[in-house]
Design a protein around this motif. Structure first.
Motif: not given
Length: 554
Positions: A43-45, A81, A84-85, A90-91, A96, A102, A115
């Protein structure tokens, strides 16, 4: 030495061009969309790729991502990603947790992305982020689908929540097609199963797009690796999907937020048009009084309007002086079929968001449009297993659980079903003590009063704590903070001969009476004729035990 002269004509021309650009940008449509997917679906990607390929990422942001020590992308790819993470957790975990918002724009539209987390334990976060979305993007991992042979339970859950929240358009982004050999057959298998699920859930506008967030296929630019796909890219779909129109087309609803009276010559009602179109000269009806009148003027900061439509905020001046205040509503007069439902008993699908479970008998504040009422849980019809979509019986809803709940409120709500209109059908549940938001409710319709719930918790009609006025006051305060209605009847203007009548009147109003009086046997016998229960304080009972004894299971 050379000089450069800027003429006033050039300056004016530049300013004019900028104003034209700014006006065009402000007039662009705004589309809100949300993403949801299982762990490692990408998702984040995908969002990072969308931002990058639309030139919506600042150079320093991109440089920071490229230099990050956390990089889960393989083959020398940039880990999009990380755009947004935002949380450290999260990272580090590659998931997420919070809802990341965003913003970006193209020449055709402006966009707000939510997200949302895909984990079941963060269902409340997903519901929050998706509640205002026009489009839901459900990420489906093509490789994981082929390994399992069917849609993952998480994908089913995300699609169900999208349908529950009434998101108008749902698109399945079949990701990681690069790991599925860019196969048309594999994509069509996934698409057909997703369409079958969407049909079962009653989704009317669905699409499936094969993408590779890592490689950028069909995200912003068409994929050269999938020439067999003739549909739109994800960005083209987002730029062209129709925005909501049924809120404007439906019958008019105008909840009153504030009564404005700057002087003796003007009395206006400020609020937001929640549905339909409000026009000068329209005949309208006020709820709950059902008084009818005409719209004299529609006033805004920029001047009067002939008409206002969803979601404009305006002030309405009426022809007649009618009793109307915050929390009440103006609707189009005419056929009763176009009026909202008006009732103190209603059913709703509830997403529970608090650590303390929702339970039958508990009372919460329910905020609907501009109206706030006390709503008591009368029954939990069923709980939904969001992975299998099956329904089961329960007597409570824990955090992140979803179920159908029947409520009874102290004042009527004026509402439409959530599936017909999201603004008129949404309710926020609030804890009366902490003021915390504990649940989100989507109204279904009127509660079925023909069948009583199997378990119903009611308050005793009367609590007697003879000679203990201090305890009576503490019990009253404790019931107040729990959201229960209670009244001390030890007033000098209420003689003992009137106690029975006062207690009966309070019972009919749903209020528990509390007294420190010493009542005689004749009065007690008269009370027991109609009272649900009369609780008499025993010496060994403390405050909490007394409160517990006031709950009567029926």
């Amino acid at each position: 030495m050379s000089t450069h002269v800027v003429t006033s004509h050039n300056v004016v021309g530049t300013v004019s061009e900028f104003d034209t650009f700014l006006d065009a940008h402000l007039e662009q449509e705004m589309l809100r969309f949300t993403t949801a997917g299982s762990v490692d679906d990408g998702k984040s990607t995908l969002i990072g790729r969308l931002l990058h390929d639309t030139k919506s990422v600042y150079e320093d942001q991109l440089a920071a991502v490229k230099q990050s020590r956390v990089n889960r992308a393989s083959g020398g790819h940039v880990d999009f990603s990380l755009l947004t993470d935002g949380l450290k957790a999260e990272r580090e975990q590659g998931i997420t947790i919070d809802v990341a918002y965003r913003y970006f724009s193209t020449s055709r539209r402006k966009f707000i992305i939510a997200d949302t987390p895909g984990h079941e334990q963060y269902t409340r976060n997903m519901a929050t982020g998706a509640s205002t979305a026009d489009v839901a993007i459900v990420l489906i991992d093509a490789k994981a689908f082929l390994k399992q042979g069917s849609l993952l339970p998480q994908s089913r859950r995300h699609t169900y929540i999208a349908s529950l929240l009434g998101i108008p358009h749902v698109v399945a982004a079949v990701n990681k097609m690069d790991l599925a050999e860019y196969s048309q057959k594999n994509f069509e298998t996934i698409r057909d199963e997703f369409y079958a699920l969407a049909k079962k859930l009653g989704l009317k506008s669905v699409e499936a797009i094969p993408v590779s967030a890592l490689e950028g296929d069909n995200v912003v630019t068409p994929s050269v690796a999938m020439p067999w796909y003739k549909g739109p890219t994800l960005l083209e779909y987002l730029e062209t999907v129709p925005l909501r129109v049924h809120e404007v087309a439906g019958p008019m609803r105008f909840p009153v937020q504030l009564v404005l009276r700057p002087d003796a010559n003007f009395r206006g009602f400020a609020g937001q048009v929640s549905r339909g179109i409000l026009r000068t000269g329209d005949r309208v009806m006020a709820l709950p009084s059902r008084r009818e009148t005409f719209v004299r003027n529609i006033v805004t900061y920029d001047g009067p309007l002939d008409a206002a439509a969803f979601p404009q905020s305006v002030t309405v001046e009426l022809e007649d002086e009618i009793d109307l205040s915050r929390g009440e509503m103006l609707v189009a007069a005419g056929s009763a079929a176009t009026h909202p439902q008006v009732s103190t008993r209603f059913r709703a699908m509830v997403v529970w968001m608090h650590e303390e479970p929702l339970a039958v008998g508990r009372t919460y504040l329910a905020k609907h449009t501009t109206r706030t009422v006390r709503a008591t849980v009368r029954a939990i019809q069923y709980k939904v297993d969001v992975s299998s979509l099956s329904e089961g019986s329960t007597d409570s809803l824990a955090m992140n659980e979803i179920g159908e709940v029947a409520f009874e409120s102290n004042l009527p709500l004026f509402f439409d079903a959530y599936q017909a209109n999201r603004m008129m059908g949404s309710v926020i549940l609030i804890d009366a003590v902490t003021n915390a938001t504990v649940g989100a409710a989507m109204l279904i319709g009127l509660a079925d009063t023909s069948q009583a719930p199997s378990i119903r918790i009611e308050r005793a009609t009367l609590a007697i704590v003879s000679g203990r006025s201090d305890l009576a006051a503490r019990v009253k305060d404790a019931l107040d903070v729990r959201g229960e209605r209670a009244v001390l009847i030890d007033d000098e203007f209420i003689p003992e001969s009137s106690v029975v009548a006062v207690v009966r009147a309070l019972q009919l109003a749903g209020v528990t009476a509390i007294t420190a009086r010493v009542l005689d046997a004749e009065t007690l016998a008269a009370l027991e004729v109609f009272a649900i229960a009369v609780v008499i304080q025993a010496d060994e009972l403390d405050d909490e035990a007394l409160l517990a004894s006031l709950e009567v299971q029926r």
